[in-house]
Design a protein around this motif. Structure first.
Motif, PDB file in Angstrom:
ATOM      1  N   THR A  96      -1.393   5.017  -0.335  1.00  0.00           N
ATOM      2  CA  THR A  96      -0.289   4.071  -0.096  1.00  0.00           C
ATOM      3  C   THR A  96      -0.718   3.050   0.944  1.00  0.00           C
ATOM      4  OG1 THR A  96       1.105   6.023  -0.295  1.00  0.00           O
ATOM      5  CG2 THR A  96       2.209   3.953   0.279  1.00  0.00           C
ATOM      6  N   PHE A 124       0.213   0.070   3.707  1.00  0.00           N
ATOM      7  CA  PHE A 124       1.291  -0.291   4.629  1.00  0.00           C
ATOM      8  C   PHE A 124       1.027  -1.630   5.309  1.00  0.00           C
ATOM      9  CE2 PHE A 124       1.633   4.231   4.142  1.00  0.00           C
ATOM     10  CZ  PHE A 124       3.005   4.450   4.080  1.00  0.00           C
ATOM     11  N   PRO A 164       5.817   0.184   3.566  1.00  0.00           N
ATOM     12  CA  PRO A 164       4.953   0.091   2.389  1.00  0.00           C
ATOM     13  C   PRO A 164       4.922  -1.325   1.799  1.00  0.00           C
ATOM     14  CG  PRO A 164       6.887   1.473   1.934  1.00  0.00           C
ATOM     15  CD  PRO A 164       6.939   1.113   3.383  1.00  0.00           C
TER      16      PRO A 164
END
Ligand code: ME8
Length: 519
Positions: A148, A150, A156
């Motif tokens: 993921t 960021f 995110p």
């Protein structure tokens, strides 16, 4: 003609994608205290707060709730307006970006930027954070182990590729740096200024300012398949509120450029980089000041069970009182820095500062006046050195307050006032007026007069922060509405011996711990 006496101040406009939280409450309270201060000091104040209703964040929240974004804002905006009422905020206008006038205004500023040659069509491919409603450069993002990605604020980001209009922000790097140089007070506090200057020095990329994948927003003039990037429309609220695009209107001429936008530190880049660049492009003067307050955190210390979810401003003010919550945040958190709150810290401020230091002094001295002076302002005899010293200390406070408030140092203003309140308590204790009744009633009258007079100063000076309680104290001091301002401080507005005083009643009750509260 610009009115030099006018003062225009705003909060950020909140996303009504949920219920208002303590951060929203803190921002309107602080801004309200500044607005009230300026009004008491004779300025013609226009104070605006409101709601930022567009953007993909609102759309996604509505989708999750199974309603339309229009239904979502109708559900939530009233909660924000209710919070403004509850906190006793003296705002003059609540702006909503769904207002027709705001669509007109946003399209007008867009057209001006386009006419200036600063808007062009291209394709956007890059990282977008829905939570921040912000585009980020690749090197501002980080990837976690699970893949993921960021953004710099820890939210995110997702990859976005679409046709988009761009604003030529890159052309404004030098103009912005020159503007910051020429206006050293534009960004506050200093830490934020340094952060912005180094961001701009690092180079500016053109900014994607339209979206085509959804239609919840202001339509781009001449290209209705695009809606404006939410921040273009959001920032424009500040000029819509004073009449833009009618730059010849009385309100625009009087109140623009704004004296201050009070915002949180997370949105400084939008206000101190994008906003002045948009305005310069559109041929409108930038605001005089952007001031970022810090963030509030609940330290997680024991809070009352009855207080429950303490981040809710309604429960918080139910539990402690509106003026008490206002005072606590403004006294406890140096304005511009982060702060934390806990049940213990709030109770400590209520009982020590409000109930003991100010409340008790008022109650003891005014009930003595009620009993011993026929309920009238006593006639003082000649002033001693001690009398003069405390009167002068109280008279000087307004200048200390003005100096502090130049830099929005609300906490400094309050600590100066409470320093003199402590002096006044020492004065009262050492003069022992309760003993003088039998031995020297004339001297008792003088001490009670001086005490009532310094209480008058404290009450007027604290009106911006604790408007209801300070108003009540002025009621029991018999001060008329027209004498409740800074011009009436000092010699000019002294209490008149012989005037009737209403029966005193306590202004600040102590906070008494219930069993539940300490559990
Ligand atoms: O940012 N403590 O809206 P928002 C203190 N719509 N302040 C806080 C806070 C906290 N814990 N959390 C948020 C937006 N804030 C945009 C603004 S203006 C043209 C558009 C502050 O509802 C935050 O910094 O997320 C901001 O100033 C305000 O609350 C509204 O935040």
């Amino acid at each position: 003609m610009a009115d030099r006496n006018a003062f225009y101040i705003t909060t950020a406009i909140a996303y009504p994608n949920g219920a208002p939280h303590i951060g929203h409450a803190y921002e309107v309270i602080a801004t309200d205290a500044i607005a009230r201060f300026q009004r008491l000091d004779g300025r013609n104040v226009f104070f605006m707060t409101g709601a930022d209703e567009h953007g993909i964040k609102m759309l996604q929240t509505a989708e999750k709730a199974g309603i339309t974004p229009a239904e979502l804002v109708e559900r939530n905006v009233p909660k924000f307006q209710e919070m403004v009422e509850r906190l006793n905020i003296s705002s003059d206008r609540y702006i909503r970006t769904t207002e027709q006038a705001h669509h007109v205004s946003s399209q007008a500023i867009w057209q001006k930027m386009e006419e200036a040659g600063d808007i062009y069509l291209d394709v956007y491919a890059g990282w977008y954070s829905v939570r921040d409603e912000a585009f980020y450069a690749e090197d501002e993002t980080t990837v976690q182990e699970n893949g993921t990605r960021f953004g710099p604020q820890g939210t995110p980001v997702e990859w976005v590729e679409e046709k988009s209009y761009f604003f030529r922000l890159s052309a404004y790097q030098d103009k912005l740096l020159a503007f910051y140089d020429a206006n050293p007070d534009f960004i506050g506090p200093d830490a934020r200024r340094n952060e912005v200057v180094s961001f701009v020095k690092g180079g500016l990329q053109d900014l994607s300012i339209s979206r085509t994948t959804f239609d919840w927003g202001v339509k781009v003039p001449g290209a209705p398949e695009h809606v404006m990037y939410v921040w273009v429309d959001a920032l424009t609220n500040y000029i819509t509120g004073v009449g833009y695009p009618d730059t010849e209107s009385e309100s625009f001429k009087k109140f623009w450029p704004a004296d201050a936008h009070i915002i949180g530190k997370d949105i400084i880049r939008f206000h101190a980089v994008y906003w002045p660049a948009f305005l310069m492009s559109a041929g409108v003067a930038p605001p005089k000041r952007v001031y970022a307050h810090g963030f509030l955190f609940n330290k997680g210390e024991k809070m009352s069970k009855s207080v429950g979810n303490v981040i809710d401003p309604f429960t918080l003010t139910d539990a402690y009182g509106v003026d008490q919550v206002r005072y606590f945040f403004l006294r406890e958190v140096p304005f511009g820095q982060d702060g934390s709150y806990s049940h213990e810290a709030i109770v400590q401020r209520i009982n020590a500062d409000l109930a003991n230091d100010l409340g008790n002094l008022a109650q003891r001295s005014l009930s003595m006046i009620g009993k011993n002076c026929d309920g009238k302002v006593p006639a003082p005899g000649e002033f001693t050195k001690a009398d003069k010293a405390i009167l002068v200390a109280a008279d000087n406070l307004v200048n200390e307050a003005r100096a502090a408030m130049k830099g929005f140092a609300l906490h400094t203003m309050l600590s100066s006032i409470w320093r003199v309140i402590a002096d006044a308590n020492r004065y009262f204790a050492s003069e022992e007026p309760w003993k003088l009744k039998a031995t020297n009633p004339q001297r008792m009258n003088t001490v009670l007069y001086v005490t009532a007079e310094v209480l008058r100063s404290f009450a007027i000076l604290t009106l911006p922060v604790t408007p209801t309680a300070s108003g009540k104290l002025l009621d029991i001091l018999g001060v008329s509405q027209s004498a409740r301002n800074f011009a009436a401080l000092g010699e000019g507005g002294r209490l008149v011996p012989g005037s009737d005083l209403p029966a005193p009643s306590p202004v600040y009750p102590r906070y008494v711990e219930t069993e539940e509260a300490t559990a």
